[in-house]
Design a protein around this motif. Structure first.
Motif, mmCIF file in Angstrom:
data_model
loop_
_atom_site.group_PDB
_atom_site.id
_atom_site.type_symbol
_atom_site.label_atom_id
_atom_site.label_comp_id
_atom_site.label_asym_id
_atom_site.label_seq_id
_atom_site.Cartn_x
_atom_site.Cartn_y
_atom_site.Cartn_z
ATOM 1 N N SER A 79 0.824 -1.199 0.000
ATOM 2 C CA SER A 79 0.000 0.000 0.000
ATOM 3 C C SER A 79 0.860 1.251 0.000
ATOM 4 O O SER A 79 1.839 1.353 0.726
ATOM 5 C CB SER A 79 -0.914 0.005 1.221
ATOM 6 N N ARG A 80 0.487 2.199 -0.823
ATOM 7 C CA ARG A 80 1.181 3.485 -0.897
ATOM 8 C C ARG A 80 0.386 4.565 -0.170
ATOM 9 O O ARG A 80 0.701 5.732 -0.262
ATOM 10 C CB ARG A 80 1.373 3.898 -2.351
ATOM 11 N N LEU A 81 -0.648 4.174 0.541
ATOM 12 C CA LEU A 81 -1.514 5.132 1.208
ATOM 13 C C LEU A 81 -0.767 6.023 2.192
ATOM 14 O O LEU A 81 -0.974 7.234 2.187
ATOM 15 C CB LEU A 81 -2.680 4.416 1.885
ATOM 16 N N PRO A 82 0.127 5.488 3.048
ATOM 17 C CA PRO A 82 0.820 6.379 3.980
ATOM 18 C C PRO A 82 1.632 7.454 3.272
ATOM 19 O O PRO A 82 1.629 8.611 3.685
ATOM 20 C CB PRO A 82 1.730 5.441 4.769
ATOM 21 N N LEU A 83 2.290 7.084 2.180
ATOM 22 C CA LEU A 83 3.082 8.051 1.433
ATOM 23 C C LEU A 83 2.198 9.112 0.787
ATOM 24 O O LEU A 83 2.510 10.304 0.830
ATOM 25 C CB LEU A 83 3.906 7.322 0.370
ATOM 26 N N LEU A 84 1.085 8.692 0.218
ATOM 27 C CA LEU A 84 0.179 9.651 -0.410
ATOM 28 C C LEU A 84 -0.441 10.589 0.618
ATOM 29 O O LEU A 84 -0.632 11.779 0.354
ATOM 30 C CB LEU A 84 -0.901 8.910 -1.191
ATOM 31 N N LEU A 85 -0.763 10.059 1.805
ATOM 32 C CA LEU A 85 -1.286 10.923 2.865
ATOM 33 C C LEU A 85 -0.247 11.935 3.321
ATOM 34 O O LEU A 85 -0.576 13.084 3.609
ATOM 35 C CB LEU A 85 -1.761 10.089 4.048
#
Length: 186
Positions: free
Chosen positions: A77-83
């Protein structure tokens, strides 16, 4: 009994959180574009976030942005980076007066491209995953067929040292192959 209930609650909580993160990741580009359109139509950031939080994913997105809590990385998941990109963009906008809409559009485009690439990877690696699953399950399937045909054959093999060593080696090799294929596919 009490620890079992606690573990069951933890598993349900973990699965729910993971599902919310996957839903947020899938809807992240559209959420950023909606936030961008609210900002372009003259809303202040706080009002735009209030309007965005009317949807389930928007509410979760706003919750993660407002709490500034870390999102655990799960899988690829790339969610933390995008957030973090979104948080940094909002912070730069507030501190330096940089226009937020173009930054959010670029992050949205980056997120959409990332989703598209991950979908392509998932489609391209499907045959390899299917082959690896078949290769791992096939020896045990054949063994179970032999056991159905002649139980004495399998029991005789398991009663001798060479059979035990052979089955143990096969099992260890299957576990190693499973780990190796997971590493290759991730």
């Amino acid at each position: 009994s009490r620890s079992y209930i606690h573990q069951e609650h933890w598993i349900k909580n973990y699965r729910g959180r993971r599902q919310r993160h996957q839903q947020l990741y899938a809807s992240f580009p559209s959420l950023l574009l909606r936030l961008c359109s609210f900002l372009q139509s003259g809303y202040a950031l706080s009002q735009a976030l209030q309007h965005l939080s009317k949807s389930t994913e928007g509410k979760f997105f706003c919750h993660l942005l407002s709490k500034k809590q870390s999102v655990p990385t799960e899988g690829s998941s790339r969610l933390p980076l995008l957030l973090k990109f979104a948080e940094a963009s909002i912070s730069m906008s507030q501190k330096n007066g940089i226009a937020l809409s173009p930054l959010l559009k670029k992050i949205s485009r980056l997120s959409r491209e990332n989703l598209h690439i991950q979908e392509k990877i998932r489609v391209l690696t499907f045959p390899l995953r299917a082959q690896s699953t078949i290769a791992i399950l096939l020896p045990w399937f054949v063994l179970s067929i032999f056991a159905l045909i002649d139980k004495d054959l399998v029991l005789n093999a398991l009663s001798q040292l060479s059979g035990i060593v052979g089955f143990s080696t096969a099992f260890i090799m299957e576990i190693a192959a499973l780990g190796w294929m997971r590493k290759i596919l991730s």
